[in-house]
Design an enzyme around this catalytic site. Structure first.
Site, PDB file in Angstrom:
ATOM      1  N   ASN A 209     -26.158 -47.516  -1.596  1.00 26.35           N
ATOM      2  CA  ASN A 209     -25.046 -47.326  -0.671  1.00 26.35           C
ATOM      3  C   ASN A 209     -23.813 -48.077  -1.189  1.00 26.35           C
ATOM      4  OD1 ASN A 209     -23.303 -47.942   1.725  1.00 26.35           O
ATOM      5  ND2 ASN A 209     -24.870 -46.798   2.801  1.00 26.35           N
TER       6      ASN A 209
ATOM      7  N   HIS B 144     -23.622 -42.714   0.424  1.00 24.40           N
ATOM      8  CA  HIS B 144     -24.885 -43.299   0.858  1.00 24.40           C
ATOM      9  C   HIS B 144     -25.758 -43.442  -0.390  1.00 24.40           C
ATOM     10  CE1 HIS B 144     -24.727 -42.110   5.413  1.00 24.40           C
ATOM     11  NE2 HIS B 144     -23.701 -42.839   5.023  1.00 24.40           N
TER      12      HIS B 144
ATOM     13  N   GLU C  81     -28.624 -42.199  -1.220  1.00 22.11           N
ATOM     14  CA  GLU C  81     -29.190 -40.950  -1.736  1.00 22.11           C
ATOM     15  C   GLU C  81     -28.126 -40.120  -2.455  1.00 22.11           C
ATOM     16  OE1 GLU C  81     -29.291 -42.208   1.280  1.00 22.11           O
ATOM     17  OE2 GLU C  81     -31.245 -41.950   2.235  1.00 22.11           O
TER      18      GLU C  81
ATOM     19  N   CYS D 190     -30.449 -40.090   6.467  1.00 23.97           N
ATOM     20  CA  CYS D 190     -29.661 -39.652   7.619  1.00 23.97           C
ATOM     21  C   CYS D 190     -29.398 -38.153   7.490  1.00 23.97           C
ATOM     22  CB  CYS D 190     -28.343 -40.423   7.654  1.00 23.97           C
ATOM     23  SG  CYS D 190     -27.184 -39.886   6.364  1.00 23.97           S
TER      24      CYS D 190
ATOM     25  N   CYS E 293     -27.555 -37.092   4.157  1.00 25.44           N
ATOM     26  CA  CYS E 293     -28.412 -37.070   2.968  1.00 25.44           C
ATOM     27  C   CYS E 293     -29.515 -36.028   3.098  1.00 25.44           C
ATOM     28  CB  CYS E 293     -28.971 -38.461   2.718  1.00 25.44           C
ATOM     29  SG  CYS E 293     -27.636 -39.668   2.484  1.00 25.44           S
TER      30      CYS E 293
HETATM   31 ZN   LIG Z   1     -27.383 -40.957   4.317  1.00 16.87          ZN
END
Ligand SMILES: [Zn+2]
Length: 144
Positions: free
Chosen positions: A39, A50, A52, A77, A80
Site C-alpha cells: 500500500n 493499494h 494488490e 477490498c 482490488c
Molecule cells: Zn484494496
C-alpha cells in the site's frame, strides 16, 4: 507459514517502515513470484495504490493471469477484488479478514477461490496499526 504469505508480510513491513499502511501483496505463478507490492497511499499520496494494485503494477504486463494466485496480508477490498475479477485471477489467499472483511463474497460470486489463512501475525500487524492510526485507516477504507 506459507513462503508467499511471508513475502507479502515483508512487503507490509516495508510499507510500515516507510510510514505507510502495513498491507503487502505478491502475485505467484508456478511457484514463482511475478510481482510484489505494498500500500502506498501515504508514501505517494495516492488513494488507489493499494497493496494488490501495486503488486499487479509491479508484475507488469504478464499477458494471461491463468494459473496465478494473488496473496495479500489482508482480505482484498472491492477496488482490488474488482481487479482480480477483471483480470481473471482465480485464486486469492488472504492473511486475515478479521480487521477488515473486504470483498470475499464478491470474488466468490465471480468464481474466485478465496482462502483466508486467519494468520495471527497478519491480524496483529493490522490491529496495532489501526489502534495507532485510526484516522488514516478509516480514510483508506473510505469509512469517514
Ligand atoms: Zn484494496
Amino acid at each position: 507459514m506459507d513462503e508467499f504469505m511471508q513475502a507479502a508480510i515483508e512487503e507490509a513491513k516495508q510499507s510500515k517502515k516507510e510510514g505507510g499502511i502495513p498491507i503487502g501483496s505478491v502475485l505467484v505463478k508456478d511457484g514463482k513470484i511475478l510481482g510484489r507490492g505494498h500500500n502506498k497511499r501515504v508514501q505517494e499520496g495516492d488513494p488507489v495504490t493499494h497493496a494488490e494494485i501495486d503488486c499487479l503494477r509491479n508484475a507488469g504486463r504478464i499477458g494471461s493471469y491463468k494459473g496465478t494466485i494473488l496473496y495479500s496480508t489482508l482480505m482484498p477490498c472491492y477496488l482490488c477484488a474488482g481487479a482480480v475479477v477483471q483480470f481473471g485471477i482465480k485464486k486469492v489467499i488472504a492473511g486475515e479478514s478479521e480487521t477488515f472483511s473486504g470483498a470475499k463474497e464478491f470474488m466468490e460470486s465471480h468464481g474466485v477461490e478465496v482462502i483466508d489463512l486467519n494468520s495471527q501475525e497478519c491480524k496483529q500487524m493490522m490491529t496495532q496499526f489501526i489502534q495507532e492510526n485510526p484516522k488514516l485507516w478509516n480514510e483508506d477504507i473510505g469509512n469517514n
